[in-house]
Design a protein around this motif. Sequence first.
Motif, short mmCIF file in Angstrom:
data_model
loop_
_atom_site.label_atom_id
_atom_site.label_comp_id
_atom_site.label_asym_id
_atom_site.label_seq_id
_atom_site.Cartn_x
_atom_site.Cartn_y
_atom_site.Cartn_z
N VAL A 68 0.85 -1.19 0.00
CA VAL A 68 0.00 0.00 0.00
C VAL A 68 0.88 1.23 0.00
O VAL A 68 1.80 1.36 0.79
N VAL A 69 0.59 2.17 -0.91
CA VAL A 69 1.36 3.41 -0.98
C VAL A 69 0.84 4.35 0.11
O VAL A 69 -0.34 4.68 0.13
N GLN A 70 1.71 4.75 1.02
CA GLN A 70 1.31 5.60 2.13
C GLN A 70 1.31 7.06 1.67
O GLN A 70 2.30 7.77 1.80
N THR A 71 0.16 7.51 1.13
CA THR A 71 0.08 8.88 0.64
C THR A 71 -0.76 9.76 1.54
O THR A 71 -0.83 10.97 1.35
N CYS A 72 -1.47 9.14 2.52
CA CYS A 72 -2.36 9.93 3.36
C CYS A 72 -1.65 10.40 4.61
O CYS A 72 -0.66 9.82 5.03
N LYS A 73 -2.16 11.48 5.19
CA LYS A 73 -1.54 12.04 6.38
C LYS A 73 -1.79 11.17 7.61
O LYS A 73 -0.97 11.07 8.49
N SER A 74 -2.96 10.56 7.67
CA SER A 74 -3.31 9.73 8.83
C SER A 74 -3.52 8.30 8.38
O SER A 74 -4.13 8.03 7.36
N ALA A 75 -2.97 7.36 9.18
CA ALA A 75 -3.13 5.94 8.85
C ALA A 75 -4.60 5.55 8.83
O ALA A 75 -5.02 4.69 8.07
N LEU A 76 -5.43 6.21 9.65
CA LEU A 76 -6.84 5.88 9.74
C LEU A 76 -7.55 6.19 8.42
O LEU A 76 -8.50 5.50 8.05
N ILE A 77 -7.10 7.22 7.70
CA ILE A 77 -7.73 7.59 6.43
C ILE A 77 -7.50 6.50 5.40
O ILE A 77 -8.30 6.33 4.48
N CYS A 78 -6.43 5.76 5.51
CA CYS A 78 -6.11 4.69 4.56
C CYS A 78 -6.98 3.46 4.77
O CYS A 78 -6.91 2.53 3.97
N ILE A 79 -7.77 3.44 5.82
CA ILE A 79 -8.58 2.27 6.16
C ILE A 79 -10.02 2.51 5.73
O ILE A 79 -10.59 3.58 6.01
N ALA A 80 -10.61 1.54 5.05
CA ALA A 80 -12.00 1.66 4.59
C ALA A 80 -12.94 1.84 5.78
O ALA A 80 -12.64 1.41 6.90
N ALA A 81 -14.09 2.47 5.51
CA ALA A 81 -15.03 2.79 6.58
C ALA A 81 -15.47 1.54 7.34
O ALA A 81 -15.57 1.55 8.57
N CYS A 82 -15.72 0.43 6.62
CA CYS A 82 -16.17 -0.79 7.28
C CYS A 82 -15.13 -1.33 8.25
O CYS A 82 -15.46 -1.86 9.31
N ASN A 83 -13.86 -1.14 7.90
CA ASN A 83 -12.78 -1.64 8.76
C ASN A 83 -12.39 -0.63 9.84
O ASN A 83 -11.84 -1.03 10.87
N GLN A 84 -12.67 0.65 9.60
CA GLN A 84 -12.44 1.64 10.66
C GLN A 84 -13.33 1.33 11.86
O GLN A 84 -12.92 1.45 13.01
N GLU A 85 -14.55 0.91 11.57
CA GLU A 85 -15.47 0.55 12.65
C GLU A 85 -14.95 -0.64 13.44
O GLU A 85 -15.03 -0.69 14.66
N GLU A 86 -14.34 -1.61 12.73
CA GLU A 86 -13.77 -2.77 13.40
C GLU A 86 -12.55 -2.39 14.23
O GLU A 86 -12.31 -2.95 15.30
N LEU A 87 -11.78 -1.42 13.74
CA LEU A 87 -10.62 -0.94 14.49
C LEU A 87 -11.06 -0.32 15.81
O LEU A 87 -10.44 -0.56 16.86
N GLN A 88 -12.12 0.47 15.77
CA GLN A 88 -12.64 1.08 17.00
C GLN A 88 -13.20 0.01 17.94
O GLN A 88 -13.01 0.06 19.16
N HIS A 89 -13.89 -0.98 17.36
CA HIS A 89 -14.43 -2.08 18.16
C HIS A 89 -13.29 -2.86 18.83
O HIS A 89 -13.35 -3.20 20.01
#
Length: 311
Positions: A17-38
Amino acid sequence: MMVEVAPVSEAVLVEPVVQTCKSALICIAACNQEELQHFTGFLQMKAYSPSTIKTYRNEFAQLLQKLGEIPVQELKPGDLRRYFLYCVQQGLSENTLHSRINALKFYFEQVLGREKFFFEVPRPKKPVQLPKVVSKEDIAAIIRAITNLKHRTMIMLAYGCGLRVSEITGLQAGDIDGKRRLLWVKRGKGKKDRVVSLSPALLVMLREYYKQYKPALYLFEGGVAGSRYSVRSLEAIIQAAKERAGVRAAGSMHMLRHSFATHLLDKGTDVVLIQKLLGHGNIKTTLRYLHVTNKDLLHILSPIEDIKELL
């Protein structure tokens, strides 16, 4: 009714994955962001330490970034095997791989409740590394190189009581029992309490320190009153002291704890007592120091001594 999930494409798991975003969280899809918080919330509910939560969260996020829009819940053991093979091929160390496996194992087996989900995932063999130890003379040279009373007291406590760096910064004024010459280490690693003895020299140093600094809550306060001293700052102190003392041996603050245990073994202290002083849950952890003590090695003469007159 069970829904059959198609195997995740190998390309998804091994394509960097090319790290082009400022925050690692932005690189994660919305469905998986929810799992990260869980996942993070579950760790907090289990009362894991902040450092463990940070490590597990970061390792879990590494996988989520690779998945793109694929929900992490859809992964199967075969997908994870391919992912870990990719991690190995990228040159991750054995310790990092173990941390990543532990984090993902916690998610699938603890958070999702998939029993023995990692049964088919092999673990890399960890290298057997000996503890980093320095001589008593080097310890003395390091302490002599520190002129600041607070810094010197922290370093002397680390060596004199075999404390971890987080245990030093977490000490409170009420943890010292001067009359009984004891130090209470509360909620050490594994959230275990233990008691260690304070030598007369350490008691004199602590009384002198307390008289000068008068700490309110934490024994060693940081720049802000009532805050604990920074672990990073303490690590910088030991490195600077080593340099001034001319001690070239590698090692961080934990080197003082290793040296404490090894020097006790050198003096013939029982290994079970050392285990209690260090707060080790397993005696095997303490037995590592048998490989670096010179207690028995000094009595062994090399066969070169038998032939030196013939050389």
